[in-house]
Design a protein around this motif. Structure first.
Motif: not given
Lengths: 432, 432
Positions: A141, A304-305, A311
């Motif tokens: 993501g 982030g993921a 994501p």
């Protein structure tokens, strides 16, 4: 502001696994928001997957069905093909090629396909005046492709680094947190479903290496060159390494590094020591991080993921919305014809190294190693022999700056000394 | 891929301070790279600044000169006006309006102008089919406007947070690192040139509040509403607060938070406690960080230099390259006419709070405070009275979740107890 078109943007989705269903859900639940932001409606017209009847948690009955995903690339009622099947050849490649040739834009999450065929597919896309976008292929993501291609386009990029395989980072940080060994945590990751069907894609660094090769191409304006990414997996990292590194203020990460040097393009995806005070060193669990360094901007860190339904679907939808809004860029941020064929840098830039080995407990063993390093042109910053019960003595050496060539040379010579037990471990200490 | 135009993109720059000269340097040194990436040459045609002859470290003799910056907005040989003068009214506003009305796109780093007049300027830009871009106005070199407007456009944004004033973070982290008080480090920041001419713009949270109001508008599709950003500066933070917070595992940051709640749009820029294990808590010195949370993507963290010649010029050039490439978006990511006029949330969402106060050293003082909190509907998670020599007793209280309204009510009542010395400090513990 007038949009380039107010007609609905019509999607065909190939692959209805986690990510594909995530995309379906966003389109279904956020139609009004998407229209407001994209300036036009976005509709799913047709889909293709292995099974038409499988329960997927989203209603796909309103969409046309294609048994053959490649057929999506030929439908007249589709503007954008979203390829979420995976695989570096086969149907995924056939679909992307067919779609581009038939005047459709393509959005894909397929890092393997692009790492293997990215330059060729970029040429194909641009010859047909189509866009081929792949935000979801790198770091889930995190909008890193966009940051690198667009936001930081005014910079000469000096280095790109990244922790881009969440499974490896999960295993390494769990080793540190729990004191359990690699094999135990590999099994845990397997049971949790964190590993690819071929686990070597993860723990061997291949998946992360694919991603790095795509970032390299954008950053340095070079043809995608996955074959010259130096790969080293995390299987050789022991609990001892993690503890010794931590005692010195470092964490061990499977770190990708790409930089253009006087000797060519350096690309490596290898376990490295990074300072635990840097965001890279602090990264826990399955989270991804990409660090971009530019001559004007300095160092930008994005976190982030790196995987998962939401994501990855978010990244796909970012690309789709860009197309809806009329953004049309060359695949790697500059025309494919201008990408250069940079020679690979065989020897990586100098750095301090962490060396761990086990020596036979006999007089002069340590001196032999020290002498050999000196003869290899490697100077020692710290050296420590640990207390031990048996006949073998664990030894930790941190070197001053040395090239990967010098280190390889020295490692090869260690075997000849007759005092080293097993294989020494050599990890680069990346200066971040 | 064919660009929207292959003609040179012609720039006029108003303001040749640090950032303006940074832009000039990039255009001059990276012409070939910019053309390759932007698909067309980018040229500076004319400039305007206070002094024509000042030594600036870059050769501007090849550019036309305007004594009146607003005249740049009327020149027929300019496609894009870059406004780097600053100021929320006056010449900056006149130039931006003139440029838009005369069919020029505008790139600005002026957060104050947009925080005050953003919605109105967006309407003006869009009515003339022009773009108005401002990546450099928020968090320096971090491409956060792009991430929020484009990369994450498929998400319903649930919260935006940020440490977006480097000077405040410098002062707070230096207090923690050196044990020196606020006044000493304010003076140090002043001597280092880190403070605005009106320091309250920095330490009062106004500058960071401006930035937050712009992120809010994009995130939630609302009109820019700086007047309803709850502002609290860092002047009341003592070394005691920093130490007590650290003892509990928190750092104190001037943290901006924007979220849409059932009670309206909540925007605040106040000192908060954040866990030291979160990237926000680990942020040192003048670096900026923005955290974006979306319903699909989860939490994205972006970190980088928040000010300075290179980083800010990088952001300006990202916008210029987008224009060169033909990207044309509404100013806040959706048509200005669709931005809603959300009511401000007067009461912030519930959170634990840190309360520090000094009590007269007399029997029953602590009981009075505890009773008062109970009567205000606030339950106490931890309470600690510190050892002391004199007559006054420092007391730390951490509450369970309470609304800002309940806390304000209790603080007002404290004065009536007759046992509280001076003003209590109340800081929200933000759950990140």
């Amino acid at each position: 502001m007038s949009s380039p078109s107010s007609a609905p943007l019509r999607l065909g989705i190939a692959g209805l696994g986690t990510v594909g269903i995530g995309v379906v859900k966003i389109v279904q639940t956020h139609a009004e928001m998407i229209m407001r932001r994209g300036g036009r409606p976005i509709e799913i017209v047709a889909v293709s997957a292995n099974s038409r009847t499988k329960e997927r948690g989203a209603d796909i009955s309103g969409y046309a069905w294609e048994d053959d995903p490649v057929a999506l690339g030929r439908r007249d009622d589709i503007d954008v093909v979203i390829e979420l099947m995976g695989g570096e050849n086969g149907a995924a490649k056939a679909l992307v090629e067919t779609a581009l040739k038939n005047g459709k834009d393509v959005v894909t999450a397929n890092k393997a396909l692009l790492a293997r065929h990215g330059t060729e597919l970029a040429r194909l896309a641009e010859s047909h005046d189509r866009v081929l976008r792949f935000e979801a292929a790198v770091a889930g993501g995190i909008p890193v492709i966009k940051a690198l291609t667009e936001g930081l386009a005014g910079n000469r990029i000096t280095r790109v680094m990244g922790v881009m395989n969440g499974t490896c980072n999960y295993i390494l940080t769990r080793m540190e947190a729990t004191g359990q060994g690699y094999n135990v945590l590999f099994d845990e990751a397997f049971k949790l479903g964190y590993l690819e069907a071929d686990p070597n894609l993860d723990v061997g660094g291949i998946d992360a290496g694919h991603k790095l090769s795509l970032l390299s191409a954008i950053a340095f304006g070079t043809e995608v060159d996955f074959d010259n990414v130096v790969l080293q997996g995390i299987g050789s990292i022991s609990l001892d390494d993690i503890r010794l590194a931590r005692d010195m203020g470092y964490s061990i990460k499977l770190l990708g590094v790409a930089q253009m040097t006087g000797r060519g393009l350096e690309q490596r995806m290898t376990p490295c020591l990074v300072p635990e005070t840097h965001p890279l060193g602090q990264l826990q669990g399955g989270t991804n991080m990409v660090v971009i360094e530019g001559d004007s901007v300095g160092q930008i860190v994005l976190r982030g993921a790196g995987a998962g339904e939401g994501p990855t679907a978010s990244a796909v939808m970012g690309d789709v919305l860009d197309i809806a809004r009329g953004l049309r860029l060359p695949v790697f941020g500059q025309p494919a014809a201008t990408l250069t064929d940079a020679p690979p840098a065989v020897v990586s830039a100098g750095a301090p190294w962490y060396l761990r080995m086990t020596l036979l407990d006999k007089p002069g063993a340590l001196a032999k190693i020290a002498t050999l390093l000196g003869e290899s042109g490697i100077s020692i910053a710290r050296m420590r022999q640990y207390s031990h019960d048996g006949t073998d003595a664990p030894v930790l050496i941190v070197t001053h700056k040395a090239s990967s060539d010098d280190i390889s040379f020295a490692l090869a010579k260690f075997a000849e000394t007759g005092v080293v037990v097993g294989d020494p471990v050599a990890l680069r200490i990346e200066e971040v």
